[in-house]
Each structure stands twice: as C-alpha cells, then as structure tokens.
Design a protein around this motif. Structure first.
Motif, PDB file in Angstrom:
ATOM      1  N   THR A 125       0.826  -1.206   0.000  1.00  0.00           N
ATOM      2  CA  THR A 125       0.000   0.000   0.000  1.00  0.00           C
ATOM      3  C   THR A 125       0.861   1.256   0.000  1.00  0.00           C
ATOM      4  O   THR A 125       0.451   2.296  -0.516  1.00  0.00           O
ATOM      5  CB  THR A 125      -0.937  -0.004   1.221  1.00  0.00           C
ATOM      6  N   ALA A 126       2.064   1.173   0.561  1.00  0.00           N
ATOM      7  CA  ALA A 126       2.977   2.318   0.579  1.00  0.00           C
ATOM      8  C   ALA A 126       4.377   1.830   0.944  1.00  0.00           C
ATOM      9  O   ALA A 126       4.550   0.740   1.513  1.00  0.00           O
ATOM     10  CB  ALA A 126       2.520   3.385   1.567  1.00  0.00           C
ATOM     11  N   LEU A 127       5.361   2.668   0.638  1.00  0.00           N
ATOM     12  CA  LEU A 127       6.760   2.406   0.949  1.00  0.00           C
ATOM     13  C   LEU A 127       7.348   3.626   1.646  1.00  0.00           C
ATOM     14  O   LEU A 127       7.133   4.757   1.204  1.00  0.00           O
ATOM     15  CB  LEU A 127       7.547   2.109  -0.329  1.00  0.00           C
ATOM     16  N   VAL A 128       8.098   3.380   2.729  1.00  0.00           N
ATOM     17  CA  VAL A 128       8.800   4.445   3.446  1.00  0.00           C
ATOM     18  C   VAL A 128      10.287   4.108   3.454  1.00  0.00           C
ATOM     19  O   VAL A 128      10.676   3.016   3.889  1.00  0.00           O
ATOM     20  CB  VAL A 128       8.292   4.593   4.891  1.00  0.00           C
ATOM     21  N   LEU A 129      11.113   5.026   2.974  1.00  0.00           N
ATOM     22  CA  LEU A 129      12.564   4.836   2.955  1.00  0.00           C
ATOM     23  C   LEU A 129      13.212   5.882   3.852  1.00  0.00           C
ATOM     24  O   LEU A 129      13.072   7.085   3.627  1.00  0.00           O
ATOM     25  CB  LEU A 129      13.099   4.961   1.533  1.00  0.00           C
ATOM     26  N   SER A 130      13.930   5.412   4.864  1.00  0.00           N
ATOM     27  CA  SER A 130      14.608   6.277   5.827  1.00  0.00           C
ATOM     28  C   SER A 130      16.113   6.164   5.622  1.00  0.00           C
ATOM     29  O   SER A 130      16.682   5.085   5.785  1.00  0.00           O
ATOM     30  CB  SER A 130      14.235   5.844   7.248  1.00  0.00           C
ATOM     31  N   LEU A 204       2.731   3.497  -6.537  1.00  0.00           N
ATOM     32  CA  LEU A 204       2.916   3.159  -5.130  1.00  0.00           C
ATOM     33  C   LEU A 204       3.376   4.400  -4.364  1.00  0.00           C
ATOM     34  O   LEU A 204       4.409   4.979  -4.671  1.00  0.00           O
ATOM     35  CB  LEU A 204       3.965   2.052  -4.982  1.00  0.00           C
ATOM     36  N   PRO A 205       2.629   4.824  -3.342  1.00  0.00           N
ATOM     37  CA  PRO A 205       3.048   5.998  -2.561  1.00  0.00           C
ATOM     38  C   PRO A 205       4.397   5.768  -1.883  1.00  0.00           C
ATOM     39  O   PRO A 205       4.646   4.697  -1.308  1.00  0.00           O
ATOM     40  CB  PRO A 205       1.928   6.140  -1.525  1.00  0.00           C
ATOM     41  N   LEU A 206       5.252   6.778  -1.940  1.00  0.00           N
ATOM     42  CA  LEU A 206       6.602   6.691  -1.386  1.00  0.00           C
ATOM     43  C   LEU A 206       6.892   7.904  -0.517  1.00  0.00           C
ATOM     44  O   LEU A 206       6.689   9.042  -0.946  1.00  0.00           O
ATOM     45  CB  LEU A 206       7.627   6.628  -2.521  1.00  0.00           C
ATOM     46  N   LEU A 207       7.358   7.648   0.705  1.00  0.00           N
ATOM     47  CA  LEU A 207       7.897   8.691   1.572  1.00  0.00           C
ATOM     48  C   LEU A 207       9.400   8.491   1.667  1.00  0.00           C
ATOM     49  O   LEU A 207       9.867   7.414   2.063  1.00  0.00           O
ATOM     50  CB  LEU A 207       7.277   8.610   2.976  1.00  0.00           C
ATOM     51  N   TRP A 208      10.167   9.522   1.293  1.00  0.00           N
ATOM     52  CA  TRP A 208      11.614   9.514   1.484  1.00  0.00           C
ATOM     53  C   TRP A 208      11.930  10.473   2.620  1.00  0.00           C
ATOM     54  O   TRP A 208      11.638  11.677   2.526  1.00  0.00           O
ATOM     55  CB  TRP A 208      12.334   9.945   0.217  1.00  0.00           C
ATOM     56  N   TYR A 234       4.299  10.961  -4.071  1.00  0.00           N
ATOM     57  CA  TYR A 234       5.626  11.028  -3.468  1.00  0.00           C
ATOM     58  C   TYR A 234       5.688  12.160  -2.454  1.00  0.00           C
ATOM     59  O   TYR A 234       5.207  13.270  -2.701  1.00  0.00           O
ATOM     60  CB  TYR A 234       6.657  11.254  -4.569  1.00  0.00           C
ATOM     61  N   VAL A 235       6.273  11.867  -1.290  1.00  0.00           N
ATOM     62  CA  VAL A 235       6.467  12.865  -0.239  1.00  0.00           C
ATOM     63  C   VAL A 235       7.935  12.819   0.180  1.00  0.00           C
ATOM     64  O   VAL A 235       8.498  11.737   0.370  1.00  0.00           O
ATOM     65  CB  VAL A 235       5.561  12.594   0.979  1.00  0.00           C
ATOM     66  N   GLU A 236       8.541  13.980   0.338  1.00  0.00           N
ATOM     67  CA  GLU A 236       9.951  14.086   0.721  1.00  0.00           C
ATOM     68  C   GLU A 236      10.055  14.875   2.013  1.00  0.00           C
ATOM     69  O   GLU A 236       9.473  15.943   2.147  1.00  0.00           O
ATOM     70  CB  GLU A 236      10.723  14.789  -0.394  1.00  0.00           C
ATOM     71  N   ARG A 237      10.818  14.323   2.962  1.00  0.00           N
ATOM     72  CA  ARG A 237      11.056  15.008   4.231  1.00  0.00           C
ATOM     73  C   ARG A 237      12.556  14.974   4.525  1.00  0.00           C
ATOM     74  O   ARG A 237      13.122  13.923   4.800  1.00  0.00           O
ATOM     75  CB  ARG A 237      10.293  14.337   5.375  1.00  0.00           C
ATOM     76  N   VAL A 263       1.369   7.728   6.527  1.00  0.00           N
ATOM     77  CA  VAL A 263       0.595   6.487   6.444  1.00  0.00           C
ATOM     78  C   VAL A 263      -0.894   6.790   6.543  1.00  0.00           C
ATOM     79  O   VAL A 263      -1.707   6.228   5.785  1.00  0.00           O
ATOM     80  CB  VAL A 263       1.032   5.503   7.547  1.00  0.00           C
ATOM     81  N   ALA A 264      -1.279   7.680   7.444  1.00  0.00           N
ATOM     82  CA  ALA A 264      -2.691   8.047   7.578  1.00  0.00           C
ATOM     83  C   ALA A 264      -3.226   8.664   6.289  1.00  0.00           C
ATOM     84  O   ALA A 264      -4.348   8.362   5.861  1.00  0.00           O
ATOM     85  CB  ALA A 264      -2.867   9.018   8.747  1.00  0.00           C
ATOM     86  N   ASP A 265      -2.427   9.520   5.655  1.00  0.00           N
ATOM     87  CA  ASP A 265      -2.858  10.136   4.390  1.00  0.00           C
ATOM     88  C   ASP A 265      -3.036   9.087   3.300  1.00  0.00           C
ATOM     89  O   ASP A 265      -3.989   9.147   2.515  1.00  0.00           O
ATOM     90  CB  ASP A 265      -1.826  11.177   3.943  1.00  0.00           C
ATOM     91  N   VAL A 266      -2.126   8.121   3.244  1.00  0.00           N
ATOM     92  CA  VAL A 266      -2.247   7.053   2.245  1.00  0.00           C
ATOM     93  C   VAL A 266      -3.513   6.243   2.473  1.00  0.00           C
ATOM     94  O   VAL A 266      -4.296   5.987   1.550  1.00  0.00           O
ATOM     95  CB  VAL A 266      -1.000   6.145   2.276  1.00  0.00           C
ATOM     96  N   LEU A 267      -3.728   5.847   3.703  1.00  0.00           N
ATOM     97  CA  LEU A 267      -4.895   5.019   4.016  1.00  0.00           C
ATOM     98  C   LEU A 267      -6.212   5.747   3.776  1.00  0.00           C
ATOM     99  O   LEU A 267      -7.217   5.132   3.393  1.00  0.00           O
ATOM    100  CB  LEU A 267      -4.819   4.527   5.466  1.00  0.00           C
ATOM    101  N   ALA A 268      -6.184   7.065   3.972  1.00  0.00           N
ATOM    102  CA  ALA A 268      -7.400   7.862   3.763  1.00  0.00           C
ATOM    103  C   ALA A 268      -7.576   8.296   2.311  1.00  0.00           C
ATOM    104  O   ALA A 268      -8.573   8.948   1.976  1.00  0.00           O
ATOM    105  CB  ALA A 268      -7.369   9.084   4.665  1.00  0.00           C
ATOM    106  N   GLY A 269      -6.600   7.967   1.455  1.00  0.00           N
ATOM    107  CA  GLY A 269      -6.702   8.341   0.051  1.00  0.00           C
ATOM    108  C   GLY A 269      -6.390   9.786  -0.224  1.00  0.00           C
ATOM    109  O   GLY A 269      -6.725  10.297  -1.302  1.00  0.00           O
ATOM    110  N   ARG A 270      -5.711  10.458   0.712  1.00  0.00           N
ATOM    111  CA  ARG A 270      -5.435  11.881   0.512  1.00  0.00           C
ATOM    112  C   ARG A 270      -4.242  12.139  -0.407  1.00  0.00           C
ATOM    113  O   ARG A 270      -3.981  13.293  -0.767  1.00  0.00           O
ATOM    114  CB  ARG A 270      -5.203  12.556   1.883  1.00  0.00           C
TER     115      ARG A 270
END
Length: 272
Positions: A125-130, A204-208, A234-237, A263-270
């Motif tokens: 559902t999503a990927l987070v890369l730290s 696929l939503p991605l947070l970097w 895609y979201v970058e922080r 994660v909340a934004d992804v699950l809510a479809g935002r």
C-alpha cells in the motif's frame, strides 16, 4: 508495550522475528526492515508510535544480524534477504488477513525495501525509505578497492546528535561492532545496481525521509536512487542537522509524526 517473538526458516537458517500488536483495532500492517549491523529490537519506540496509530508492526533480524542465524553481518546476496522478508510478509498477512501493508526500510534496510517494492510492490500500500542505501553510495566502491576492510568500529557520533544514542549503540551486544565484510559490501554494490536497473514504483506511494547531515549515507547520494524509484504519489522530508538515524534524532517526535501522518494520508486516500 508487549511484543511477540517468533521464528521462521530463512534462506540461511532460522530468522528471529517480532510482532508488535496494534494498540486498538488494527487498520494496517507495517513491515520493518532494519539497517546494517543492527536489529529490530532498536525500533521499539518506532513500533510504539505506529501501533498507537493502528498498525500491527512486524520486523525480522536479517540473516547474520541480531538473534538470527548466520555469520555476523555476512549478507552475500540482497535478493536472498528480500526472499526472507517476503516469507515474513506472507506469514504476517496470513495472521492479519485483509490489512493494507506498508513497508518501512532504514539504511541497508532501505535498499532491501526498495528491491522488495520493485519485486512485490503490487501487494504493498505504501513504501517508506529512511536514509536509504539507494542511488550513489561512494563508500561501497572505496571499500572494495582496499586490500582489506578497515578494522574499525562505526563512528557512533554519526548516528544522532543525541550522544546517548551512540552510547546505547556501542553497549548493545546484538549490534555488530566490527569491520565490514567484503561479501556484504559487494552484495550492497550489486543491490544498488539492481535497484537502478529495476522499475520505478509507479503509483505506489513513497515517503523519502533523510537527515541532511547524514555522513554515513549522504542525502545527495540517495537522491538519484529515490528519483528513479518515485512515482506520482511522493512525499519528501529532509531534516536539517539530522544525522543517519532519524528515528533516534533529537527531533524524533517530528520524524515519527511525519511517518504516521504519511501512512494516515495514504490510508485515507489523501495522496490520490
């Protein structure tokens, strides 16, 4: 917070895994891939933030790490570690059917997670890369040119601005405190090439998320890998002054809030 420890067969022996249950009704599953030399036990506070937000969190000590079998920090093939993570994923899904799955990878775990998403992204559902080891990591090529790996422990000051983080790391008996092993560095080099040659993540939503003062995995080196992977969601922080372990940094509450918010934004479809 009580977690359940369990084991499964991996490609090179028994793997030690752990499940943290959701604080209330579970709304999603987070699969955790830790970094080089460490273990999932260092992610208790990360799991606490995620479970408070409705996640069941499942992590595994990679081969040769933590309480898992294998020669210490010997990772001869990233693809086989991806296979191990897939076995953990299947077990977690069987025990928590129907939940959307978010994959979180830090450092070398980011490399493993990126390859996982390229191979099995249609089930995520999503990927987070730290602080992910993707893109250009000059240290790999520099180490491989040496006749022997330097016999020096990790500089603990590179982990966080909080000196207690380094002290805890140095005192942790499950953390590897010796030199890199050449087959592992070579496997990382091959893994970097595989990610670069593999597909982007498409929808696929991605947070970097990355510390701008990270000297272990410099942010600009990772950028090219992330740019190759990212799709339209895609979201970058990037965190000024933060070093390698952003979840253990002095602004960890901000980082964890960004993680759970994504994660909340992804699950809510935002992010659609």
């Amino acid at each position: 917070m009580t977690s359940q420890e369990w084991a499964l067969d991996g490609h090179a022996g028994r793997l030690a895994a752990r499940t943290w249950p959701a604080a209330g009704t579970a709304t999603h599953l987070v699969l955790l891939a830790h970094g080089y030399g460490e273990h999932v036990g260092r992610y208790e506070h990360v799991a606490a933030a995620l479970t408070a937000a409705g996640a069941v969190v499942v992590g595994v000590d990679h081969v040769g790490h933590g309480r898992s079998d294998g020669e210490r920090v010997l990772v001869p093939d990233v693809e086989r570690v991806v296979d191990d993570l897939h076995a953990v994923d299947l077990r977690a899904r069987a025990e928590h059917p129907g939940l959307p799955v978010v994959l979180l990878g830090h450092s070398m775990g980011g490399l493993i997670a990126a390859r996982y998403a390229q191979r099995y992204g249609d089930g995520l559902t999503a990927l987070v890369l730290s602080g992910p080891l993707v893109g250009d990591w000059a240290a790999a090529d520099a180490l491989l040119t040496l006749p022997e790996m330097p016999d020096a422990p990790l500089d603990i000051t590179t982990l966080s601005r909080d000196p207690q983080v380094g002290a805890d790391y140095a005192a942790d008996p499950l953390v590897w405190h010796g030199p890199f092993k050449r087959p592992t560095v070579q496997a990382i080099r091959w893994g970097l090439d595989a990610v670069a040659a593999g597909p982007s993540l498409g929808s696929l939503p991605l947070l970097w998320a990355h510390g701008e003062a990270d000297t272990l995995v410099p942010v600009e080196g990772s950028r090219s890998g992330v740019q190759h992977l990212r799709g339209e969601r895609y979201v970058e922080r990037l965190y000024p002054g933060a070093r390698h372990e952003i979840f253990n940094e002095t602004n960890a509450e901000e980082v964890l809030a960004d993680l759970t918010g994504f994660v909340a934004d992804v699950l809510a479809g935002r992010l659609d």
